[in-house]
Write a protein that holds these residues in place. Structure first.
Motif, PDB file in Angstrom:
ATOM      1  N   TYR A 195      66.266 106.971   4.155  1.00 24.96           N
ATOM      2  CA  TYR A 195      65.425 107.476   3.066  1.00 24.96           C
ATOM      3  C   TYR A 195      65.920 108.865   2.679  1.00 24.96           C
ATOM      4  O   TYR A 195      66.510 109.588   3.502  1.00 24.96           O
ATOM      5  N   SER A 196      65.703 109.217   1.432  1.00 26.65           N
ATOM      6  CA  SER A 196      66.062 110.533   0.904  1.00 26.65           C
ATOM      7  C   SER A 196      64.803 111.197   0.367  1.00 26.65           C
ATOM      8  O   SER A 196      63.941 110.520  -0.204  1.00 26.65           O
ATOM      9  N   ALA A 197      64.710 112.514   0.544  1.00 24.52           N
ATOM     10  CA  ALA A 197      63.506 113.237   0.129  1.00 24.52           C
ATOM     11  C   ALA A 197      63.833 114.718   0.045  1.00 24.52           C
ATOM     12  O   ALA A 197      64.821 115.186   0.636  1.00 24.52           O
ATOM     13  N   GLN A 269      57.477 119.811 -11.807  1.00 21.46           N
ATOM     14  CA  GLN A 269      57.442 118.361 -11.909  1.00 21.46           C
ATOM     15  C   GLN A 269      56.150 117.769 -11.360  1.00 21.46           C
ATOM     16  O   GLN A 269      55.688 116.724 -11.805  1.00 21.46           O
ATOM     17  N   GLY A 270      55.541 118.391 -10.355  1.00 19.86           N
ATOM     18  CA  GLY A 270      54.251 117.927  -9.859  1.00 19.86           C
ATOM     19  C   GLY A 270      54.311 116.660  -9.039  1.00 19.86           C
ATOM     20  O   GLY A 270      53.284 116.025  -8.813  1.00 19.86           O
ATOM     21  N   TYR A 271      55.493 116.289  -8.556  1.00 23.41           N
ATOM     22  CA  TYR A 271      55.593 115.094  -7.731  1.00 23.41           C
ATOM     23  C   TYR A 271      56.747 115.262  -6.743  1.00 23.41           C
ATOM     24  O   TYR A 271      57.599 116.139  -6.887  1.00 23.41           O
ATOM     25  N   VAL A 272      56.731 114.390  -5.710  1.00 23.04           N
ATOM     26  CA  VAL A 272      57.818 114.308  -4.739  1.00 23.04           C
ATOM     27  C   VAL A 272      58.509 112.970  -4.935  1.00 23.04           C
ATOM     28  O   VAL A 272      57.850 111.920  -4.926  1.00 23.04           O
ATOM     29  N   GLU A 273      59.808 112.995  -5.117  1.00 21.16           N
ATOM     30  CA  GLU A 273      60.568 111.756  -5.325  1.00 21.16           C
ATOM     31  C   GLU A 273      61.318 111.402  -4.050  1.00 21.16           C
ATOM     32  O   GLU A 273      62.029 112.233  -3.482  1.00 21.16           O
ATOM     33  N   VAL A 305      51.263 106.914  -7.415  1.00 18.31           N
ATOM     34  CA  VAL A 305      52.674 106.728  -7.092  1.00 18.31           C
ATOM     35  C   VAL A 305      53.252 105.675  -8.025  1.00 18.31           C
ATOM     36  O   VAL A 305      52.580 104.682  -8.345  1.00 18.31           O
ATOM     37  N   SER A 306      54.480 105.904  -8.468  1.00 15.99           N
ATOM     38  CA  SER A 306      55.208 104.929  -9.284  1.00 15.99           C
ATOM     39  C   SER A 306      56.517 104.604  -8.584  1.00 15.99           C
ATOM     40  O   SER A 306      57.234 105.518  -8.150  1.00 15.99           O
ATOM     41  N   CYS A 307      56.820 103.313  -8.456  1.00 16.95           N
ATOM     42  CA  CYS A 307      58.011 102.876  -7.738  1.00 16.95           C
ATOM     43  C   CYS A 307      58.900 102.042  -8.657  1.00 16.95           C
ATOM     44  O   CYS A 307      58.416 101.116  -9.328  1.00 16.95           O
ATOM     45  N   TRP A 308      60.194 102.387  -8.648  1.00 17.91           N
ATOM     46  CA  TRP A 308      61.196 101.635  -9.381  1.00 17.91           C
ATOM     47  C   TRP A 308      62.060 100.872  -8.385  1.00 17.91           C
ATOM     48  O   TRP A 308      62.206 101.282  -7.229  1.00 17.91           O
ATOM     49  N   PHE A 309      62.674  99.778  -8.864  1.00 17.87           N
ATOM     50  CA  PHE A 309      63.381  98.872  -7.966  1.00 17.87           C
ATOM     51  C   PHE A 309      64.813  98.671  -8.439  1.00 17.87           C
ATOM     52  O   PHE A 309      65.091  98.602  -9.644  1.00 17.87           O
ATOM     53  N   ARG A 353      57.861 107.982  -6.831  1.00 15.30           N
ATOM     54  CA  ARG A 353      57.399 109.332  -7.163  1.00 15.30           C
ATOM     55  C   ARG A 353      55.930 109.454  -6.780  1.00 15.30           C
ATOM     56  O   ARG A 353      55.072 108.765  -7.346  1.00 15.30           O
ATOM     57  N   PHE A 354      55.663 110.342  -5.812  1.00 14.77           N
ATOM     58  CA  PHE A 354      54.309 110.571  -5.325  1.00 14.77           C
ATOM     59  C   PHE A 354      53.758 111.820  -6.022  1.00 14.77           C
ATOM     60  O   PHE A 354      54.333 112.907  -5.892  1.00 14.77           O
TER      61      PHE A 354
END
Length: 897
Positions: A195-197, A269-273, A305-309, A353-354
């Motif tokens: 995982y990357s963060a 940005q207000g989120y953590v990707e 949270v929004s998740c892309w695949f 993106r959380f």
């Protein structure tokens, strides 16, 4: 009648699936400890390779724990130098969550004596990119074996997620090294390989300790304040506590269990990707994120949270995300799992993106639920037509159009069938739970029995090391071996010898239990010939410890406290005239707390008004400045039997004879009227077990963060004080029978005094083995002869002193023999008696100097004459205390009450 449309049915089904995965989806390192197949050859020879081998008969295929094929082990070619990097490599076949490593040397039926004193671990998920394992403090070298035949089991903290593992022997001098190995863990179902963060950040708030929320075990790349290409604390199975400043690990800093970010540190940005990469393409059903929610400190779960695949790593991200919106909880500050439905989307990589809901966002674990079979993405109604809110979460899902018309008519019967099946399963589970509770209540009423079958030990300890003595034992003639235990969750440690089930055989094999010694073994076992006269049958109850009810009362004492064993003491004529302690006015005792109870009495914490003045000059109490003094009051119940009353008076007479500086004193009594009471000292800092368990070893970090701590010199000073107190008891021929840190109290200057009422406290009920429904025997501290024969002597107190030392140098963070159940502790006692090298010893605590652990081992010697005396222990320990240091009471002010 309520009508449910197809959409409602689909959402009910989806929610049931998500709730089930939320309960069982997270891996648990404490139970993920199955043998992976070196010993039983489920790992094939071709999966085991090495950098070199000395001979064909010492090839890597012979590196199997507890097996002696070929020449007995894998041996790399030549004598190893410190700079060598020889390795043994094992292919586990698939991604595995590795938690434990076991090693042996080359014993070869007593013809070999080569072993690895230390080793390192390298690991790889693909066999190409190799990484070096390090523990939570950054150390890469793991302590190995000290002889050729003993198995040394090491917990891997943090655990490793890998397919390939290399064990690399480490040596200082030139030497020949051989190894046998077993690996323990379980299948890594997540399939997550990296995982990357963004890098975690520190928190500095006035009035609170400094906290750092970096991913300290991350094994990937740290570059430009970003983590990439590795795994770390989000996949180690350790769930953070509700208070993010508290940790489940020892000797680490506040905030260690969480990876956390501050909103304003990531720009606008207000989120953590975060990006997650998997071993292969999967259909994802859900994602679980363990998040802190301590909103009083500005920490909340993510708002959405929004998740892309991405179906392949070289493909582009699919344009339509799955979006999940949470309903924030401002009433319950507990950390919790948030389950995000992923709607069976197919991917090899996921980017999420959380979105922040407050100043801070903190995660301790992230896991995924998926199926291996690749099927078309599950179709659900459009977001415009369907936004369902249930409980604390709001579901908003993105859909794709169906190429073949509406699928709902086809899938409805299947969904209804699945829903009915789940409901039936839940009903069955509830029935089984109720049935098990009923059975357990029945079983609790029956006395515990020693198991009649071979004993197996589940490797579920949180400790780092256990030592399993396993030299080869040839089968007895005429004995047909039983079926091999093939359950991968268990590792056989030792067999229960039939003689342990047959007291007559046991008695015949022990010299001290010969016919000429039976009387002394029964009567003298407690050092109280007048109390414990018993027949051989009473001394050896079939399949259970032999203690009779009358023995239990005298072991436990009428108030639930331990009762000292002393030389013959006449009790038939005990009266008030035999008691030298002064009578204290009962009305000046103010009840504060009930500490514990026994069959006929109770122990209370009280304030004694005017006690210092009452005792006058020579009082053992510190100056009270006119304030009341805390005391422990043992009180006999009104319904006590005449025998219990006599025993209580006897206990008062025994206590009145004790006047040592490290022994709890009897201060006064209230026996002129009922209920009978004795008043003893009680120390401001409580018992040593609770005191040490709330502290860490002294370091720069503890000083900087004002963490309560103790030094090695402090621990040695405590050990000397306990040895001094026991030396005093031994000089009077008193036997304590329940020496442990829970029975050592500390005053405000941290002077230790040995007490006797830990047995009565509910806080320590798990430290005692239950007979006839009551907590009685502290078997984890008891010598083998005390458990098997009921023989309590100064030598058995020496054994308990060794266990108490072990507690001190583990800072009381773990119960002795935490690996074993009570029954298995008794089984292990049988191994100490048989002395065939299969007994399990307590491991050497990391804080313990080697010379001190050697002293502990001497306390646990099988033969009583070989154990040291308390005089010898005191003389051995006293020089180890640094005489240049000030007494602990003068310098342990940091963080102390």
């Amino acid at each position: 009648m309520c009508r449910c449309d197809r959409r409602t049915i689909m959402h009910l089904f989806l929610l049931l699936i998500l709730q089930a995965t939320a309960a069982f989806g997270q891996i648990d390192p404490a139970h993920c400890r199955s043998a992976l197949g070196m010993g039983d050859k489920r790992i094939k020879d071709e999966a085991i390779t090495a950098s070199s081998q000395w001979y064909e008969t010492t090839g890597p295929q012979y590196a199997r724990l507890n097996l002696e094929e070929g020449d007995g082990a894998w041996c790399p070619k030549g004598q190893l130098e410190p700079s060598d990097s020889q390795y043994l490599q094992v292919d586990l076949g698939s991604l595995t969550f590795l938690t434990v490593v076991g090693t042996q040397g080359r014993y070869a039926r007593n013809s070999g004596n080569e072993f690895a004193r230390a080793y390192r671990l390298n690991y790889s998920s693909d066999g190409g990119l190799w990484k070096s394992w390090r523990d939570r403090l950054g150390n890469t070298v793991i302590e190995g074996n000290k002889d050729a035949y003993t198995s040394v089991i090491k917990d891997i903290h943090p655990p490793i997620i890998t397919r390939y593992i290399r064990l690399m022997p480490v040596t200082k001098p030139f030497t020949t090294v051989c190894m046998r190995v077993e690996l323990y863990g379980c299948l890594w179902d997540d399939g997550l390989i990296s995982y990357s963060a963004p890098e975690g950040q520190p928190m500095t708030q006035p009035g609170y300790p400094f906290a750092s929320f970096n991913d300290s075990t991350y094994d990937g790349v740290h570059e430009k304040r970003k983590l990439s290409g590795g795994l770390g604390q989000l996949t180690d199975g350790v769930i953070g506590l509700d208070d993010f400043l508290l940790t489940r690990q020892y000797n680490v800093w506040p905030g260690y269990d969480y990876l956390g970010w501050r909103n304003d540190s990531l720009g606008s940005q207000g989120y953590v990707e975060m990006e997650f990469v998997f071993d292969k393409q999967r259909n994802f059903t859900s994602m679980k994120v363990h998040s802190n929610n301590m909103f009083s400190r500005g920490v909340k779960i993510f708002s959405s949270v929004s998740c892309w695949f991405k179906p392949r790593l070289i493909a582009a991200w699919e344009p339509e995300p799955v979006t999940f919106v949470t309903v924030l909880d401002d009433r319950n500050p507990s950390a919790r799992y948030v389950t995000v439905p992923l709607n069976r989307r197919t991917a090899k990589s996921i980017r999420c993106r959380f979105v922040f809901a407050d100043v801070w966002m903190m995660f301790s674990e992230v896991s995924f639920q998926s199926v291996d079979t690749i099927v078309p993405t599950l179709l659900v109604p459009s977001p415009a037509a369907n936004e369902e809110t249930t409980g604390t979460t709001s579901l908003k899902t993105t859909v794709s159009p169906s190429p073949s018309g509406p699928p709902e008519d086809v899938s409805t019967p299947i969904l209804i069938g699945c829903l009915v099946t789940i409901i039936l399963l839940l009903v069955v589970i509830i029935f089984l739970i109720l049935w098990c509770q009923c059975v357990c209540k029945v079983l609790e009423k029956a006395p515990r029995r020693i198991l009649d079958e071979d004993v197996t030990v589940r490797l579920s300890s949180c400790s780092d090391t256990i030592i399993l003595q396993t030299p080869p034992v040839p089968p007895r003639s005429g004995h047909t071996p039983g079926p091999v235990n093939t359950d991968p969750h268990y590792e056989r440690v030792f067999l229960l010898d039939p003689q342990y089930q047959n007291p007559a055989v046991l008695r015949n094999k022990l010299p001290e239990l010969s016919q000429s010694a039976e009387a002394s073994a029964c009567g003298g076992g407690y050092a109280e010939p007048d109390i414990t006269q018993c027949t051989p049958h009473q001394c050896f109850h079939s399949n259970a410890p032999h203690y009779a009810e009358t023995d239990i009362v005298r072991l436990q004492g009428v108030t639930g406290s331990n009762m000292y064993a002393v030389p013959a003491l006449t009790v038939d004529s005990l009266t008030r005239k035999d008691i030298s302690a002064a009578e204290f006015p009962r009305q000046q005792l103010i009840f504060r707390e009930k500490l514990g109870e026994g069959q006929f009495g109770e122990v209370h914490l009280c304030e004694a008004e005017g006690l210092t003045e009452f005792l006058g000059e020579g009082s053992p109490l510190p100056e009270s400045d006119g304030h009341s003094v805390l005391v422990a009051v043992k009180q006999l119940r009104a319904d006590a039997t005449s025998q219990a009353r006599n025993d209580f008076l006897k206990e008062i007479k025994i206590m009145s004879r004790l006047n040592g500086p490290n022994i709890i004193r009897l201060l006064c009594v209230c026996v002129s009227s009922d209920p009978l009471c004795m008043v003893t000292e009680y120390m401001e800092n409580g018992d040593l077990n609770m005191f040490l368990s709330q502290r860490e070893i002294e370091s720069t970090l503890t000083h900087a963060n004002n963490i309560p701590s103790v030094s090695l010199s402090d621990l040695l000073h405590m050990s000397v004080q306990i040895a001094s107190g026991m030396k005093y008891l031994a000089s009077l021929n008193f036997v304590h029978r329940d020496l442990a840190t829970r029975n050592c109290l500390l005053d405000r200057r941290l002077t230790i005094k040995i007490a006797d009422f830990g047995m009565s406290r509910n806080l320590y009920s798990s430290d005692y083995y239950r007979i006839q429904g009551r907590a009685v025997l502290p078997i984890r501290w008891m010598a083998w002869e005390s458990i098997l024969l009921g023989k309590f002597t100064t030598a058995s107190d020496v054994w308990a002193f060794g266990v108490t030392l072990w507690e001190i140098f583990t800072l009381c963070k773990e119960q002795p023999y935490s690996l074993l159940s009570d029954e298995q502790v008794i089984e292990n006692t049988g191994e100490f008696f048989r002395n065939q090298g299969r007994q399990i010893f307590l491991y050497s605590p990391p804080l313990c100097p080697p010379s001190l652990f050697e002293l502990m081992m001497r306390c646990w010697r099988r033969d009583i004459p070989d154990r040291p005396t308390f005089e010898g222990l005191y003389q051995a320990l006293r020089p180890q205390v640094n005489s240049e240091q000030r007494p602990p009471g003068c310098r342990l002010g940091r963080g102390f009450p």
